[in-house]
Design an enzyme around this catalytic site. Structure first.
Site, PDB file in Angstrom:
ATOM      1  N   ASP A  41       0.896  -1.141   0.000  1.00  0.00           N
ATOM      2  CA  ASP A  41       0.000   0.000   0.000  1.00  0.00           C
ATOM      3  C   ASP A  41       0.949   1.209   0.000  1.00  0.00           C
ATOM      4  O   ASP A  41       2.140   1.072   0.278  1.00  0.00           O
ATOM      5  CB  ASP A  41      -0.856  -0.047   1.276  1.00  0.00           C
ATOM      6  CG  ASP A  41      -1.668   1.213   1.457  1.00  0.00           C
ATOM      7  OD1 ASP A  41      -2.303   1.641   0.478  1.00  0.00           O
ATOM      8  OD2 ASP A  41      -1.664   1.766   2.577  1.00  0.00           O
TER       9      ASP A  41
ATOM     10  N   ASP B 111      -0.114   5.073   0.944  1.00  0.00           N
ATOM     11  CA  ASP B 111      -0.390   6.071   1.992  1.00  0.00           C
ATOM     12  C   ASP B 111      -0.323   5.434   3.374  1.00  0.00           C
ATOM     13  O   ASP B 111      -1.058   4.499   3.663  1.00  0.00           O
ATOM     14  CB  ASP B 111      -1.785   6.667   1.783  1.00  0.00           C
ATOM     15  CG  ASP B 111      -1.909   7.407   0.463  1.00  0.00           C
ATOM     16  OD1 ASP B 111      -1.390   8.523   0.375  1.00  0.00           O
ATOM     17  OD2 ASP B 111      -2.507   6.850  -0.477  1.00  0.00           O
TER      18      ASP B 111
HETATM   19  C1  G6P Z   1      -5.614   5.825   0.146  1.00  0.00           C
HETATM   20  C2  G6P Z   1      -5.808   6.633   1.408  1.00  0.00           C
HETATM   21  C3  G6P Z   1      -7.246   7.087   1.558  1.00  0.00           C
HETATM   22  C4  G6P Z   1      -7.720   7.794   0.280  1.00  0.00           C
HETATM   23  C5  G6P Z   1      -7.584   6.855  -0.908  1.00  0.00           C
HETATM   24  C6  G6P Z   1      -7.986   7.506  -2.226  1.00  0.00           C
HETATM   25  O1  G6P Z   1      -6.146   4.576   0.316  1.00  0.00           O
HETATM   26  O2  G6P Z   1      -5.436   5.879   2.538  1.00  0.00           O
HETATM   27  O3  G6P Z   1      -7.341   7.960   2.659  1.00  0.00           O
HETATM   28  O4  G6P Z   1      -9.070   8.223   0.411  1.00  0.00           O
HETATM   29  O5  G6P Z   1      -6.225   6.431  -1.003  1.00  0.00           O
HETATM   30  O6  G6P Z   1      -7.051   8.502  -2.523  1.00  0.00           O
HETATM   31  P1  G6P Z   1      -7.155   9.611  -3.630  1.00  0.00           P
HETATM   32  O7  G6P Z   1      -5.793  10.243  -3.607  1.00  0.00           O
HETATM   33  O8  G6P Z   1      -7.448   8.933  -4.934  1.00  0.00           O
HETATM   34  O9  G6P Z   1      -8.237  10.538  -3.236  1.00  0.00           O
HETATM   35 MG    MG Z   2      -2.699   3.129   3.595  1.00  0.00          MG
END
Ligand code: G6P
Ligand code: MG
Length: 213
Positions: free
Chosen positions: A11, A13
């Site tokens: 993953d 983030d």
């Molecule tokens: C990751 C983060 C989420 C976020 C998602 C979509 O999974 O942990 O907090 O909402 O990505 O991200 P984006 O950058 O496409 O909005």
């Molecule tokens: Mg994450």
């Protein structure tokens, strides 16, 4: 442990970089504009959750719920994304979690496949900005996945792109939804941070690296 597996699926983030705070602050700024108060725990609630699903979580905190059309929701989510993009615009290799390069090098030198299974549409930008894009043999496009985490789809797709079976791979996640996704896809789950639904958890990526060395 490292040679037990042929692939590592990461993953992004909260694992390879600490963007969870920036995601949360961007949601918070949008919520304030809308007169919604979101509690700190929202930071964990939106981990691994897609942009539009995260918006639903934010809207759930409104005292008097408003019905928004799909187009209005997309506009609100886009507004949040613009705030988020402003927060990450200067990201560079200095924003990588400690130990990231060493871990990716270790995997490469052991001929282990490396993939990204992030729900974020901003992942390709961040991989490039932090100069780690060349390490990845596969990056799943979240737009190609119909069911997001905790469904197994994104981790299964990553294994398929690596040409490996899920049981030959490790999945690394900071989100409970992500660990569920890894488990139901059949990879070996490794958690980063504080996770209740995973047996093998490290406080950060550096601790995972130290364990593998
Ligand atoms: C990751 C983060 C989420 C976020 C998602 C979509 O999974 O942990 O907090 O909402 O990505 O991200 P984006 O950058 O496409 O909005
Ligand atoms: Mg994450």
């Amino acid at each position: 442990m490292i040679n037990k597996y042929k692939g590592f699926v990461f993953d992004l983030d909260g694992v390879l970089t600490e963007t969870s705070k920036a995601h949360f602050e961007a949601w918070q700024e949008l919520a304030v504009e809308m007169g919604i108060e979101v509690p700190e725990q929202t930071m964990d609630e939106v981990r691994g959750i897609s942009r539009l699903e995260s918006l639903e979580i934010i809207l759930g905190y409104a005292h008097s719920p408003i019905e928004y059309s799909y187009d209005e929701k997309v506009a609100l989510a886009t507004k949040k994304n613009n705030i988020y993009l402003d927060k990450i615009k200067a990201y560079s290799p200095s924003n990588l979690a400690e130990g990231t390069i060493e871990l990716l090098e270790l995997l490469k030198s052991n001929h282990i496949g490396i993939a990204l299974a992030s729900a974020s549409n901003n992942a390709p930008f961040l991989l490039k900005a932090m100069k780690i894009d060349h390490y990845f043999d596969a990056v799943v496009d979240p737009g190609s996945i119909s069911k997001g985490k905790p469904a197994p789809d994104i981790f299964m797709k990553a294994c398929e792109m690596l040409g490996l079976e899920p049981h030959e791979c490790v999945g690394v996640e900071d989100a409970e939804a992500g660990i569920e996704s890894i488990k139901s896809a059949g990879l070996h789950p490794i958690g980063i941070g504080k996770l209740l639904n995973c047996d093998e958890v490290y406080q950060d990526l550096k601790s995972l690296l130290d364990h593998l060395l």
